[in-house]
Write a protein that holds these residues in place. Sequence first.
Motif, PDB file in Angstrom:
ATOM      1  N   VAL A 299      39.954  61.452  38.581  1.00 20.79           N
ATOM      2  CA  VAL A 299      39.156  62.678  38.526  1.00 20.79           C
ATOM      3  C   VAL A 299      39.777  63.707  37.580  1.00 20.79           C
ATOM      4  O   VAL A 299      40.983  63.982  37.657  1.00 20.79           O
ATOM      5  N   GLU A 301      39.960  67.626  35.718  1.00 24.28           N
ATOM      6  CA  GLU A 301      39.952  69.002  36.223  1.00 24.28           C
ATOM      7  C   GLU A 301      38.660  69.732  35.865  1.00 24.28           C
ATOM      8  O   GLU A 301      38.251  70.667  36.564  1.00 24.28           O
ATOM      9  N   LEU A 303      34.494  69.618  34.021  1.00 26.53           N
ATOM     10  CA  LEU A 303      33.271  68.853  33.827  1.00 26.53           C
ATOM     11  C   LEU A 303      33.368  68.018  32.551  1.00 26.53           C
ATOM     12  O   LEU A 303      33.788  68.502  31.515  1.00 26.53           O
ATOM     13  N   GLN A 305      35.322  65.355  32.128  1.00 27.01           N
ATOM     14  CA  GLN A 305      36.606  64.637  31.986  1.00 27.01           C
ATOM     15  C   GLN A 305      36.692  63.404  32.889  1.00 27.01           C
ATOM     16  O   GLN A 305      37.410  62.454  32.583  1.00 27.01           O
ATOM     17  N   THR A 306      35.992  63.424  34.024  1.00 31.80           N
ATOM     18  CA  THR A 306      36.149  62.363  35.018  1.00 31.80           C
ATOM     19  C   THR A 306      35.654  61.005  34.526  1.00 31.80           C
ATOM     20  O   THR A 306      36.338  59.987  34.705  1.00 31.80           O
ATOM     21  N   THR A 310      38.092  57.794  34.359  1.00 39.66           N
ATOM     22  CA  THR A 310      37.866  56.652  35.251  1.00 39.66           C
ATOM     23  C   THR A 310      37.642  55.370  34.455  1.00 39.66           C
ATOM     24  O   THR A 310      38.184  54.309  34.800  1.00 39.66           O
ATOM     25  N   SER A 338      34.934  71.069  44.562  1.00 36.34           N
ATOM     26  CA  SER A 338      34.814  70.257  43.343  1.00 36.34           C
ATOM     27  C   SER A 338      34.651  68.784  43.644  1.00 36.34           C
ATOM     28  O   SER A 338      35.097  67.934  42.894  1.00 36.34           O
ATOM     29  N   GLU A 340      32.101  66.932  43.550  1.00 30.30           N
ATOM     30  CA  GLU A 340      31.184  66.184  42.716  1.00 30.30           C
ATOM     31  C   GLU A 340      31.915  65.353  41.671  1.00 30.30           C
ATOM     32  O   GLU A 340      31.430  64.333  41.227  1.00 30.30           O
ATOM     33  N   TYR A 341      33.093  65.783  41.266  1.00 30.70           N
ATOM     34  CA  TYR A 341      33.873  64.999  40.304  1.00 30.70           C
ATOM     35  C   TYR A 341      34.312  63.671  40.925  1.00 30.70           C
ATOM     36  O   TYR A 341      34.341  62.637  40.267  1.00 30.70           O
ATOM     37  N   GLU A 344      31.448  61.310  40.957  1.00 32.79           N
ATOM     38  CA  GLU A 344      31.242  60.755  39.610  1.00 32.79           C
ATOM     39  C   GLU A 344      32.174  59.572  39.366  1.00 32.79           C
ATOM     40  O   GLU A 344      31.768  58.546  38.819  1.00 32.79           O
TER      41      GLU A 344
END
Length: 499
Positions: A299, A301, A303, A305-306, A310, A338, A340-341, A344
Amino acid sequence: MRIQDKYKAKTKPSSAAGGEGNTNPTPAPVVSIHACVESGDLTGVQRLITQDPSSLNQRSVFLIQTPLHVAAGHNRIDILKFLLEWKGSVTLELEANNVYGETPLHEAAKNGFTDAVATLLQHGANIEARTNNSMTPLHLAVGYALTSGDNSVVKTLYEYKADFSAEDDEGMIPFNYLPSGVENDELRLLCQIVEEPKDYEEECGMKGKMDEFNLELSKIVGLDELKAQLRKWAKGMLLDEKRRAMGVDLGPRKAPHMAFLGNPGTGKTTVARILGKLLCSLGVLSSERVTEVQRSDLVGEFLGQTGPKTRKKIEEAMGGILFVDEAYRLTPTDSGNSIEYGVEALEEIMSVLEDGDLLVIFAGYTEPMRRVFSSNAGFCRRVTHFFQFDDFSCRELAEMAMIKMSERDERSRLFGFRLGSCCGVEAVASVIERKTSEAMRSRMNGGLVDHMLNNARESLDCRLSFEAKGDELLTIKLGDLEAGLDHLVRRLNLDEVKV
């Protein structure tokens, strides 16, 4: 002479015992007969048995071995012959079993000592003796030959008419333990004296893989129900390979994605590595590598980036196993920080579960993992195998401590150290039960053993003076284990206060 004078004459110290006026001569240190045998001290062995004939069959504390076991396992031929030819009032137990059901002949065979094997057989040792899992000395000799390339013990047992068709608990004869393609033609010829069916090589390969899998599982303490479940699953995988070899169309091989449920320290990562070896040998995976990741590895930090983060970890794990520890941390909670990350990242992983050359294992506490099951509609369809890892009992933790202290890993801080004679399994289990709570054991499991042993070594250092020497510098006593657990409990309590 008066009675008083007779008494004085009897109790007067002699100069040989420590000089005139020395009424408390220092006693000689007590040396066990097992230590004398292991060091090759024949004179010491002879003296101890002459003084106490019952020591001829005395058992060691942990492995329950007799002096004959130790002599055979260390190739002390002169001591071995002395014990075998002893004619005193006590009869030697030639077929004594240690904790694994091994006789002295098993000990000699598994360590590759041809002279000791021959000496025992010449004195009537049972060549077909069985261990707790029904292995004969020949089974163990084949194992030694495979690792060392030395076939001499197998040849000796062959000359003494060992049964090459003897089966152990798994129905395995010695030949079954030879992997396909083993580069030891002499050993293969020796073991092939039993007539085999035409399709034996294929069957041997299947049985060999199953046996290797069982062997790896047997190294793990406890978890009996889990092991039975894994053996059943593994056998099904192997039989599917045989069905494919018959021409049955079972569809493409798919990695059996899994969920490992249980508390930390229960062996989840260890089992993942064992599965990696099996699936690689079957061709389901191209590598036995296990890539371990947690939420922080997947994950980002911010939006955007995840996803890339991954996917990078997925690419690293391709061909082997992606082990997602504490997988429940990727799913929503009531806090909503946070999260939602994390979702994702989970969706990125779920999207590659049908791709083939990757096995994903989701691991974590049982109850929080239910969030993972319900967070993605396709989770239970794609993740088809669920395994429960139970907490270890106090006795199993004590057995684990014994194993760790006997492995002698040079990288360990405990290398060279040993547990004192008072530290039997029952005694250590009792200390663990008294000094720790059920909640603490559930929280740490196998990790508790590591902390206990390392803290015990520090307790030993605190207890000793600089005048200490010999075995006392290396022997951890029961009190050291207690002190090690006390230190751990205090530290955990402080950590909880800080939280």
